[in-house]
Scaffold this active site. Structure first.
Site, short mmCIF file in Angstrom:
data_model
loop_
_atom_site.label_atom_id
_atom_site.label_comp_id
_atom_site.label_asym_id
_atom_site.label_seq_id
_atom_site.Cartn_x
_atom_site.Cartn_y
_atom_site.Cartn_z
N GLU A 422 24.65 7.06 84.36
CA GLU A 422 23.45 6.39 83.89
C GLU A 422 22.51 6.13 85.06
O GLU A 422 22.89 5.52 86.06
CB GLU A 422 23.90 5.06 83.26
N ASP A 495 27.11 1.43 83.56
CA ASP A 495 27.24 0.07 84.10
C ASP A 495 28.03 -0.82 83.15
O ASP A 495 28.07 -0.60 81.95
CB ASP A 495 25.85 -0.55 84.28
N ASP A 497 27.34 -3.55 81.84
CA ASP A 497 26.47 -4.56 81.22
C ASP A 497 26.04 -4.08 79.83
O ASP A 497 26.52 -3.05 79.35
CB ASP A 497 25.25 -4.85 82.10
N ASP A 499 23.20 -2.84 78.69
CA ASP A 499 22.55 -1.52 78.68
C ASP A 499 23.56 -0.40 78.80
O ASP A 499 23.48 0.61 78.12
CB ASP A 499 21.55 -1.41 79.83
#
Ligand code: 0RA
Length: 631
Positions: A422, A495, A497, A499
Site C-alpha cells: 500500500e 498498514d 490501521d 485504511d
C-alpha cells in the site's frame, strides 16, 4: 476393563485406520476437519428429523472444549445385537460405516456423503459420551479414543425418547480444537432452512462469548434465498416450486437481484453439492429454455437476436436447488457432485413446467426478469468487445510489465513472491529491504482501487488493477489461466490501521471475485507486520499483538516511552521491514482461505454497495471494533 479386553482389541483394530489417517475420513485435521466432526453428529440428528421423527435439535459448544448435539428423535437403539453381543448404539459408535446398517431401513433418504459415520468422531475424540432415552429407560455409554470406557448401562427410567452425543476432540490429532461459533451457526442455519419444521438451537457456553441462536424456518428454502439476498436489491419475488417426480423430491427457490454474479447453492439430501451435478444442470437448462421461450413469445428477443446464454439468465440470480433422492450417487473430486441422471430430468421438468406457469401468471415480474437477462446479454457483449480492445492494445501482454513493478530476478514461479504494498513510501522501503532474487514489489495507490459495481471492462480500464493483472500474468475473467501465475505466493502487505484494513478488504474482494482459483489453491497471503517495537538499551523486540507487547514489557521491564506503535509500514526502515515482515526465515504470513475472502466480499458489498440500510446496520454493529480510527 478385563471384561472388555477382547472387544477393545477388535474396536481398536476397527478404528485404528481412522486415527492413523484422519485425513482420509474427514478431509483434513485443520479447523475444517475439526468442524467436520460436528457436521457428522449434526447430520445424524438431521437425518432423524428428515425421517419425520424429530422436531428439536440442540447444539452446544462447552467451555471444556467439547460439543454436544441433542435431538428428540427416536433414540439410537440400545438392545443387544444377537450375534455380536454388542448393543446397536455401541456398534454405531465403534464400527466404521455402521451408521445405517441396522434398524431396518429407518430412513427413506439419508445423507450418505458424510456417511463416514459417528464412529469416526469417536475415534478422533479423547472421550465420547452417548445418552439415549427410549424403551422406558435412560441409557449411558462412554468411550475413550474410540475404545469402550464405560459399558452401556441403564441409569434411570424415562418415558422420553432422545439422543445426546457429546465429544471431546483429540488435540493430538487436530491442529486446533477451538470451535468457531460463526462457522457452526452458518451450518446450523443452513440445515434449519433445508429441513422444514425442525427447530435447531445453538448455544456457545464458553465464558468468553455468551452467545446463542435459534433457527426455525417455516418457509424452508424460500426463507434461505431471502436471507442470502438480504443486502442486495431484488428483482421480483422469491419464486418457489416443490414437487415429487418419479421418486425424486424437488425443491427450488430463486430470486433475481441487481448483482452481476450468480449465487446458486445446490443440495442433495441436505448435503451441499459444491461441485454441482445433475440437479444443477437440470435447473440451468430449464431456466435458459424457459426464459428464451418467454423472450421470443413476448418480443423481448427479436428474430435476429441470438438466444440468451445460460450465463445470461443466471446473472444476478440467487437460487437454491434441493433434491431428496433414495440412492444419491456422489461423484467428483470431493464427492460433492450429484450423479443421478433421473434427477436431471426431474428438476428440468419441474422447473420448466412451473416457471412457464409463473411467467404467464405474473406478467410484471416476468417483464423485469426478462429485462435483467437482456441487460446481462448486452453487458456480456460489451465486456467482450472492451476486453478484446484492451488485449489488442497489448496492455495485458505479459511483456509489458508495469513500470511500478520491481520484479524479482527469478523467473521460477515456485520460488517467486509478489508483495502488493500500500502506498509509494512503504513501496520504497519494501523495494530496498526485499530479497531481490525472489521477491517482487508492486506498490498500489489504495484509494483508486474501488472495484465495486465495476464490470470487467471498467476494471481493466483502472491502471492499478491493470498493473496487478499484468504482474500476476494470469489474465482475468474467462481468459484466466492459473498456469501462467508468475508468483507462487501473492502477499498483501498493508498498514495496521483502518485504511490498511480497507485496502486489504478491497484486494481480498478482488481476488475472491476475479481470481478465485488463486485463493482456492492457497496462493494468497496477508503479511503480518508488527504492531509494536519495544527497546531497552541496544536490545529490541517486536510484538505482533497487544498481548505480546504486554508480555515482553513485563518480562524485559521495558518502560513506557520505549514502546513504539507502528501506524504504517512507512515508519519502518527497509531493514526493519525485511526482518519483521518479509524475511521468510522470521516472518509470519497468514494464508487466505476462501472463507476469509468470502467474508471480505460480504463486508465489502455491505460497505460499498448501493444499499444504505445494511451499511448503517453494519457500521452500528461493528463501530466498537474500530479502535484506531485515524481521520
Ligand atoms: C437407527 C434406527 C433408529 C434410530 C436411529 C438410528 C437414530 C440415530 C441417531 C443418531 C442421532 N440421533 C439419532 N436418532 C435415531 C430407529 C429405530 C426404531 O426406533 O425403530
Amino acid at each position: 476393563m478385563t471384561e472388555y479386553s477382547a472387544k477393545d482389541i477388535q474396536v481398536l483394530e476397527g478404528l485404528e485406520p481412522v486415527r492413523k489417517r484422519p485425513g482420509m475420513y474427514i478431509g483434513s485435521t485443520d479447523e475444517r476437519g475439526l468442524h467436520h466432526l460436528v457436521w457428522e453428529v449434526l447430520d445424524n440428528a438431521i437425518d432423524e428429523a428428515m425421517a419425520g421423527h424429530c422436531q428439536n435439535i440442540d447444539v452446544r459448544i462447552h467451555p471444556d472444549g467439547s460439543v454436544s448435539v441433542w435431538d428428540d428423535g427416536r433414540g439410537i437403539p440400545v438392545e443387544k445385537h444377537e450375534q455380536t453381543g454388542i448393543s446397536a448404539v455401541e456398534t454405531v459408535l465403534t464400527v466404521l460405516h455402521a451408521g445405517g446398517k441396522f434398524g431396518g431401513g429407518g430412513y427413506k433418504v439419508s445423507g450418505g456423503l458424510h456417511g463416514v459415520g459417528v464412529s469416526v468422531v469417536n475415534a478422533l475424540s479423547t472421550r465420547t459420551e452417548v445418552t439415549v432415552k427410549r424403551d422406558g429407560g435412560k441409557y449411558f455409554v462412554a468411550f475413550e479414543s474410540g475404545a469402550p470406557a464405560e459399558p452401556l448401562k441403564r441409569v434411570a427410567d424415562s418415558d422420553k425418547h432422545s439422543t445426546l452425543v457429546q465429544f471431546w476432540p483429540d488435540s493430538n490429532i487436530f491442529e486446533t480444537i477451538e470451535f468457531d461459533f460463526d462457522t457452526i451457526k452458518r451450518r446450523v442455519r443452513q440445515q434449519a432452512y433445508l429441513t422444514k419444521g425442525v427447530t435447531i438451537s445453538l448455544f456457545d457456553m464458553r465464558e468468553t462469548r455468551e452467545n446463542a441462536a435459534q433457527f426455525y424456518f417455516e418457509g424452508g428454502i424460500s426463507s434461505f434465498v431471502q436471507h442470502l439476498n438480504e443486502d442486495k436489491t431484488s428483482i421480483g419475488p422469491v419464486v418457489f416450486f416443490e414437487q415429487e417426480l418419479e421418486d425424486v423430491m424437488v425443491e427450488v427457490a430463486f430470486q433475481y437481484t441487481q448483482e452481476f454474479r450468480e449465487n446458486i447453492l445446490s443440495f442433495a439430501n441436505n448435503i451441499q453439492t459444491v461441485e454441482g451435478g445433475t440437479h444443477l444442470t437440470g435447473f440451468s437448462t430449464a431456466l435458459t429454455r424457459t426464459l428464451n421461450k418467454y423472450a421470443r413469445d413476448n418480443g423481448l428477443l427479436k428474430e435476429k437476436d441470438p438466444n440468451f446464454t445460460s450465463e445470461d439468465v443466471r446473472e444476478g440470480i440467487t437460487a437454491l436447488v434441493s433434491v431428496k433422492v433414495a440412492n444419491p450417487q456422489f461423484e467428483g473430486q470431493t464427492k460433492s457432485k450429484l450423479g443421478n441422471s433421473e434427477v436431471r430430468t426431474a428438476v428440468d421438468k419441474v422447473v420448466s413446467d412451473k416457471f412457464s406457469e409463473f411467467l404467464a401468471e405474473h406478467p410484471n415480474d416476468a417483464k423485469s426478469i426478462g429485462g435483467k437477462c437482456a441487460l446481462a446479454t448486452r453487458a456480456r457483449l460489451a465486456a467482450r468487445a472492451a476486453r478484446d480492445t484492451v488485449i489488442r492494445k497489448g496492455a495485458l501482454d505479459g511483456l509489458n510489465l508495469p513500470g511500478k513493478l520491481a520484479d524479482c530476478a527469478s523467473k521460477d514461479p515456485e520460488k517467486s513472491e509478489l508483495f502488493i504494498v500500500e502506498g509509494d513510501s512503504a513501496g520504497g522501503s519494501a523495494k530496498q529491504g526485499r530479497d531481490r532474487h525472489t521477491q517482487a514489489i508492486l506498490p498500489l495507490r489504495g484509494k483508486i482501487l474501488n472495484t465495486e459495481e465495476s464490470r470487467l471492462d471498467r476494471m481493466l480500464a483502472n491502471t492499478e488493477i491493470k498493473s496487478l493483472v499484468v504482474a500476476l500474468g494470469t489474465a482475468i475473467g474467462d481468459t484466466f489461466q492459473h498456469e501462467k501465475l508468475r508468483y507462487k505466493k501473492v502477499v498483501i502487505m498493508t498498514d495496521a490501521d483502518v485504511d490498511g484494513a480497507h485496502i486489504r478488504t478491497l484486494l481480498l474482494t478482488l481476488f475472491y471475485r476475479h481470481f478465485r482459483p488463486l485463493v482456492e489453491r492457497g496462493n494468497v497471503f496477508i503479511a503480518q507486520p508488527p504492531l509494536y517495537k519495544l527497546s531497552k538499551g541496544k536490545q529490541e523486540w517486536y510484538a505482533m499483538t497487544d498481548a505480546e507487547k504486554d508480555t515482553i514489557r513485563a518480562k524485559e521491564d521495558v518502560k513506557g516511552d520505549n514502546i513504539q506503535r507502528y501506524k504504517g509500514l512507512g515508519e519502518m526502515n527497509p531493514e526493519q521491514l525485511w526482518e519483521t515482515t518479509m524475511n521468510p526465515e522470521t516472518r509470519t504470513l497468514a494464508q487466505v482461505t476462501v472463507n476469509d475472502a468470502e467474508k471480505a466480499d460480504h463486508i465489502f458489498r455491505v460497505l460499498m454497495g448501493g444499499e444504505v440500510a445494511p451499511r448503517r446496520k453494519f457500521i452500528q454493529t461493528h463501530a466498537a471494533e474500530v479502535k484506531d480510527l485515524d481521520i
